[in-house]
Scaffold this active site. Structure first.
Site, PDB file in Angstrom:
ATOM      1  CG  ASP A  75      -6.328   1.942  -7.534  1.00  0.00           C
ATOM      2  OD1 ASP A  75      -7.053   2.236  -6.493  1.00  0.00           O
ATOM      3  OD2 ASP A  75      -5.477   1.456  -7.769  1.00  0.00           O
ATOM      4  CB  SER A  85       1.181  -5.256  -0.654  1.00  0.00           C
ATOM      5  OG  SER A  85       0.654  -5.280  -1.992  1.00  0.00           O
TER       6      SER A  85
HETATM    7  P1  13P Z   1      -0.101  -1.748  -2.423  1.00  0.00           P
HETATM    8  O1  13P Z   1       0.913  -0.804  -2.798  1.00  0.00           O
HETATM    9  O2  13P Z   1       0.112  -2.006  -0.612  1.00  0.00           O
HETATM   10  O3  13P Z   1      -0.368  -3.124  -3.134  1.00  0.00           O
HETATM   11  O4  13P Z   1      -1.584  -1.175  -2.445  1.00  0.00           O
HETATM   12  C1  13P Z   1      -2.106  -0.773  -3.736  1.00  0.00           C
HETATM   13  C2  13P Z   1      -3.189  -0.044  -3.668  1.00  0.00           C
HETATM   14  O5  13P Z   1      -3.723   0.592  -2.557  1.00  0.00           O
HETATM   15  C3  13P Z   1      -4.078   0.401  -4.819  1.00  0.00           C
HETATM   16  O6  13P Z   1      -5.035   1.231  -5.089  1.00  0.00           O
HETATM   17  O1  G3H Z   2      -2.391   2.851  -5.920  1.00  0.00           O
HETATM   18  C1  G3H Z   2      -1.336   2.378  -6.433  1.00  0.00           C
HETATM   19  C2  G3H Z   2      -1.390   1.392  -7.093  1.00  0.00           C
HETATM   20  O2  G3H Z   2      -0.387   0.303  -6.735  1.00  0.00           O
HETATM   21  C3  G3H Z   2      -1.527   1.391  -8.693  1.00  0.00           C
HETATM   22  O3  G3H Z   2       0.022   2.012  -8.851  1.00  0.00           O
HETATM   23  O4  G3H Z   2      -0.259   3.867 -10.648  1.00  0.00           O
HETATM   24  O5  G3H Z   2       2.074   2.450 -10.247  1.00  0.00           O
HETATM   25  O6  G3H Z   2      -0.133   1.476 -11.371  1.00  0.00           O
HETATM   26  P1  G3H Z   2       0.246   2.447 -10.512  1.00  0.00           P
HETATM   27 ZN    ZN Z   3      -4.409   2.702  -3.368  1.00  0.00          ZN
END
Ligand code: 13P
Ligand code: G3H
Ligand code: ZN
Length: 320
Positions: A93, A225
Site C-alpha cells: 500500500d 472508510s
Molecule cells: P481509510 O483511512 O479511509 O480507511 O483509507 C485506507 C486507505 O486508503 C489505505 O490505503
Molecule cells: O493509507 C493509509 C493506511 O490507512 C495505512 O496507514 O501508514 O498508518 O499504516 P498507516
Molecule cells: Zn490509501
C-alpha cells in the site's frame, strides 16, 4: 527471490477483470497484526470473498515486512483450514520508491502500489513506468495514482483534494502500463473526512468522466472508510474522544463499486471497530489484564464489520 505463486497468492489481474464485469469491488483491508489478519480471513472465508491484504509503510515499521509476508503466506493455509481457499493478494500500500516496490516483489508480494501522486505528472509517469517494467517481468500487478487525496498519508499532509483530471488518465495509463489506477474524487485517509455540517459527498461525476476516457479499466478508491457512527459513539462513551469523525456514506461506495471501481481500501473502520471493542471491555472489566480477553472481542467485532462490508457495501460476497 521468492515468487508469490509459490506461496499460494494471486495477483489482481483476474480478480479485477471479473469485478469490473460483475459490478462489485474487491476489499483491500490493511493489516498490522495477527488479530486483524485472522478477522479479515475469517470474514472473507465466511462470505466467500476474494481479498487484498494491504501492507502500508506504517505496518512495515510496526510489524516488519518479512514477518507480514510470512503471515500472509500463513493466511493462505489458514483459509484452507477454515474450509475455503479464497483468492488472496498480498499488496504493498502506498509504495513510495522503485527500491521498495522491488524489494516487496522479490520477497513474495503479488501486487504493489507505486504512489507518485505527490510528484509532477512527468515524474509520476517515469517512476510508475519503471516499477511496471520490473513488476511485469515477475507477473506482479501494479497500481498507480493520479490526483492527490486530502488528509494525512504517513508523513505527507495535503490540505486540499487535487481531483484526478479525466483528461490525463488515458495518457497516464497508456504511458505507464499500470494494471489499475487510484483516483482522487473526494475520499481521504483517516476518520475525519468531512467538516461537520457539510455534505459528505464524493465526486461520482468525476468517476464517470474518468470511466468514459478509459472504459472498463480497473479503478481504485483509497480513503473509503465510512466511520460508522455507532462505533464512534462507543469509543466516546468509553473514555475516547473522537468528536466530528465523519466518513464516506456506504450508499456512495456501493454506487462506486457498481462501476469500474474494483478495489476499495478500508483501514480506519477496522481501527475504530477494534478500539471500540477494547475500550468497552476494559471499561466494563477494569481488572482485566489478559490481552486475549480484549483482543478476542476486538477480533469478533472486526470480523462482523468486514462481513458487512463484503455483503452490503462492496458486493464481493460469493465471488471467491
Ligand atoms: P481509510 O483511512 O479511509 O480507511 O483509507 C485506507 C486507505 O486508503 C489505505 O490505503
Ligand atoms: O493509507 C493509509 C493506511 O490507512 C495505512 O496507514 O501508514 O498508518 O499504516 P498507516
Ligand atoms: Zn490509501
Amino acid at each position: 527471490m521468492v515468487s508469490y505463486k509459490d506461496l499460494g497468492l494471486v495477483n489482481t489481474k483476474n480478480l479485477f477483470k471479473k469485478a469490473v464485469k460483475g459490478g462489485y469491488a474487491i476489499p483491500a483491508y490493511n493489516f498490522n497484526n495477527m488479530e486483524q489478519l485472522q478477522s479479515i480471513i475469517m470474514a472473507c472465508v465466511e462470505t466467500s470473498s476474494p481479498v487484498i491484504l494491504q501492507v502500508s509503510a506504517g505496518a512495515r515499521k510496526y510489524a516488519n515486512q518479512t514477518l507480514l509476508r510470512y503471515m500472509a503466506e500463513g493466511a493462505v493455509q489458514y483459509s484452507k483450514d477454515l474450509g475455503k481457499k479464497i483468492p488472496i493478494v498480498l499488496h504493498l500500500d502506498h509504495g513510495d520508491s522503485y527500491e521498495l516496490c522491488k524489494s516487496c516483489i522479490d520477497t513474495g508480494f503479488s501486487s504493489v502500489m507505486i504512489d507518485g501522486s505527490h510528484l509532477t505528472y512527468a515524474e509520476n509517469v517515469k517512476l510508475t513506468k519503471k516499477v511496471v517494467a520490473y513488476a511485469h517481468k515477475h507477473d506482479v500487478t501494479v497500481e498507480g495514482e493520479l490526483g492527490v487525496l486530502a488528509g494525512v498519508e504517513d508523513d505527507v499532509h495535503a490540505e486540499e483534494h487535487v481531483f484526478t483530471q479525466p483528461e490525463e488518465v488515458e495518457d497516464f495509463v497508456s504511458k505507464t502500463g499500470v494494471d489499475s489506477l487510484a483516483i482522487a474524487i473526494g475520499t481521504s485517509h483517516g476518520a475525519y473526512k468531512f467538516k461537520p455540517g457539510t455534505d459528505p459527498k464524493i465526486r461520482l461525476d468525476i468517476l464517470h468522466e474518468i470511466e468514459k476516457k478509459i472504459p472498463g479499466f480497473p479503478i481504485v478508491l483509497h480513503g473509503s472508510s465510512s466511520v460508522p457512527h455507532d462505533l464512534v459513539e462507543i469509543i466516546n462513551s468509553c473514555g475516547g474522544k473522537m468528536d466530528d469523525a465523519i466518513g464516506i456514506p456506504e450508499s456512495q461506495l456501493r454506487e462506486a463499486a457498481k462501476s469500474a471501481v474494483c478495489k476499495i481500501n478500508i483501514d480506519s473502520d477496522g481501527r475504530l471497530a477494534m478500539t471500540a471493542a477494547i475500550r468497552k471491555v476494559l471499561k466494563e472489566n477494569p481488572g482485566e489484564f489478559d490481552p486475549r480477553k480484549y483482543l478476542g472481542p476486538a477480533r469478533d467485532a472486526l470480523k462482523e464489520l468486514y462481513k458487512h462490508k463484503n455483503i452490503n457495501v462492496l458486493g464481493s460476497a460469493g465471488k471467491a
